[in-house]
Write a protein that holds these residues in place. Sequence first.
Motif, short mmCIF file in Angstrom:
data_model
loop_
_atom_site.label_atom_id
_atom_site.label_comp_id
_atom_site.label_asym_id
_atom_site.label_seq_id
_atom_site.Cartn_x
_atom_site.Cartn_y
_atom_site.Cartn_z
N GLN A 67 0.84 -1.19 0.00
CA GLN A 67 0.00 0.00 0.00
C GLN A 67 0.88 1.24 0.00
O GLN A 67 1.64 1.47 0.93
CB GLN A 67 -0.92 0.01 1.23
N LEU A 68 0.77 2.02 -1.06
CA LEU A 68 1.46 3.30 -1.17
C LEU A 68 0.61 4.35 -0.49
O LEU A 68 -0.56 4.55 -0.86
CB LEU A 68 1.68 3.65 -2.65
N VAL A 69 1.16 5.00 0.51
CA VAL A 69 0.39 5.95 1.32
C VAL A 69 0.50 7.35 0.73
O VAL A 69 1.58 7.88 0.55
CB VAL A 69 0.89 5.93 2.78
N HIS A 70 -0.67 7.92 0.43
CA HIS A 70 -0.74 9.29 -0.09
C HIS A 70 -0.91 10.30 1.04
O HIS A 70 -0.43 11.43 0.93
CB HIS A 70 -1.91 9.43 -1.07
N GLU A 71 -1.61 9.88 2.12
CA GLU A 71 -1.87 10.81 3.22
C GLU A 71 -2.21 10.03 4.48
O GLU A 71 -2.82 8.97 4.41
CB GLU A 71 -3.06 11.70 2.83
N LEU A 72 -1.79 10.56 5.61
CA LEU A 72 -2.15 10.03 6.93
C LEU A 72 -3.02 11.06 7.63
O LEU A 72 -2.69 12.25 7.62
CB LEU A 72 -0.90 9.76 7.78
N ARG A 73 -4.11 10.59 8.24
CA ARG A 73 -4.98 11.48 8.99
C ARG A 73 -5.22 10.89 10.38
O ARG A 73 -5.31 9.69 10.54
CB ARG A 73 -6.33 11.67 8.30
N LEU A 74 -5.36 11.78 11.35
CA LEU A 74 -5.67 11.41 12.73
C LEU A 74 -7.04 12.00 13.07
O LEU A 74 -7.30 13.17 12.77
CB LEU A 74 -4.61 11.97 13.67
N ASP A 75 -7.92 11.20 13.67
CA ASP A 75 -9.27 11.70 13.98
C ASP A 75 -9.24 12.70 15.13
O ASP A 75 -8.21 12.90 15.78
CB ASP A 75 -10.23 10.53 14.25
N CYS A 76 -10.40 13.31 15.39
CA CYS A 76 -10.51 14.39 16.37
C CYS A 76 -10.14 13.96 17.79
O CYS A 76 -9.64 14.78 18.57
CB CYS A 76 -11.92 14.98 16.35
N ASP A 77 -10.38 12.70 18.12
CA ASP A 77 -10.03 12.20 19.45
C ASP A 77 -8.59 11.72 19.53
O ASP A 77 -8.11 11.39 20.62
CB ASP A 77 -10.97 11.06 19.86
N GLY A 78 -7.93 11.62 18.40
CA GLY A 78 -6.54 11.18 18.37
C GLY A 78 -6.38 9.68 18.53
O GLY A 78 -5.27 9.21 18.80
N ASP A 79 -7.48 8.92 18.35
CA ASP A 79 -7.37 7.48 18.63
C ASP A 79 -7.68 6.58 17.44
O ASP A 79 -7.85 5.36 17.61
CB ASP A 79 -8.24 7.10 19.83
N VAL A 80 -7.74 7.15 16.23
CA VAL A 80 -7.89 6.37 15.00
C VAL A 80 -7.10 7.06 13.90
O VAL A 80 -7.17 8.29 13.76
CB VAL A 80 -9.37 6.24 14.57
N VAL A 81 -6.39 6.26 13.11
CA VAL A 81 -5.63 6.78 11.98
C VAL A 81 -6.30 6.28 10.69
O VAL A 81 -6.74 5.14 10.62
CB VAL A 81 -4.17 6.27 12.04
N VAL A 82 -6.38 7.18 9.70
CA VAL A 82 -6.85 6.80 8.37
C VAL A 82 -5.69 6.99 7.39
O VAL A 82 -5.05 8.04 7.39
CB VAL A 82 -8.07 7.62 7.92
N LEU A 83 -5.45 5.97 6.60
CA LEU A 83 -4.43 6.03 5.56
C LEU A 83 -5.13 6.13 4.22
O LEU A 83 -5.95 5.26 3.88
CB LEU A 83 -3.57 4.76 5.55
N GLN A 84 -4.83 7.17 3.47
CA GLN A 84 -5.30 7.28 2.09
C GLN A 84 -4.24 6.58 1.25
O GLN A 84 -3.09 7.02 1.21
CB GLN A 84 -5.42 8.74 1.68
N ILE A 85 -4.64 5.47 0.61
CA ILE A 85 -3.63 4.63 -0.01
C ILE A 85 -3.96 4.29 -1.46
O ILE A 85 -5.08 4.43 -1.93
CB ILE A 85 -3.42 3.31 0.77
N GLU A 86 -2.92 3.84 -2.15
CA GLU A 86 -3.06 3.22 -3.48
C GLU A 86 -2.68 1.76 -3.28
O GLU A 86 -1.56 1.45 -2.84
CB GLU A 86 -2.11 3.91 -4.45
N GLN A 87 -3.61 0.87 -3.54
CA GLN A 87 -3.44 -0.56 -3.28
C GLN A 87 -2.82 -1.26 -4.48
O GLN A 87 -3.41 -1.34 -5.54
CB GLN A 87 -4.79 -1.20 -2.95
N ALA A 88 -1.61 -1.79 -4.31
CA ALA A 88 -0.95 -2.55 -5.38
C ALA A 88 -1.75 -3.81 -5.68
O ALA A 88 -2.20 -4.51 -4.78
CB ALA A 88 0.47 -2.91 -4.96
N GLY A 89 -1.94 -4.08 -6.95
CA GLY A 89 -2.64 -5.28 -7.38
C GLY A 89 -4.14 -5.23 -7.19
O GLY A 89 -4.84 -6.17 -7.57
N GLY A 90 -4.67 -4.16 -6.58
CA GLY A 90 -6.10 -4.03 -6.38
C GLY A 90 -6.69 -4.98 -5.37
O GLY A 90 -7.91 -5.13 -5.29
#
Length: 127
Positions: A67-90
């Motif tokens: 997974q190639l990561v385009h962006e990392l985000r942290l939620d408002c409570d600081g207890d969940v991370v979201v990775l905006q990714i490009e998935q190799a091979g789909g």
Amino acid sequence: MWLDDVKWDEAGLVPAIAQDAASGRILMMAWMDRTALQLTAETGIAHYFSRSRQRLWKKGEESGHSQLVHELRLDCDGDVVVLQIEQAGGIACHTGRESCFYRVLQDGQWRAVDPVLKDPTAIYHKE
């Protein structure tokens, strides 16, 4: 340090959601420890912590589906991370599907609605 802003659970982990950067589809959820999150930020490749294996793992190390990561985000409570990714091979799921979220509740039962894109036995080779 930015890692100190994350609210790690009692095991030192944080939930991490991998989302396709182009389509917005949720592909998987895994856990990250401090090292996994730091390596992900430094390398641009998703790293996670496997609770079952009790070790760090780089997504795709066995399957090739990194997974190639385009962006990392942290939620408002600081207890969940979201990775905006490009998935190799789909394929993000170990079942050979695009997403781990391939079952839909229909008529009181979970039904698989997404196709298997590649047989898992062809992806994972046991030695």
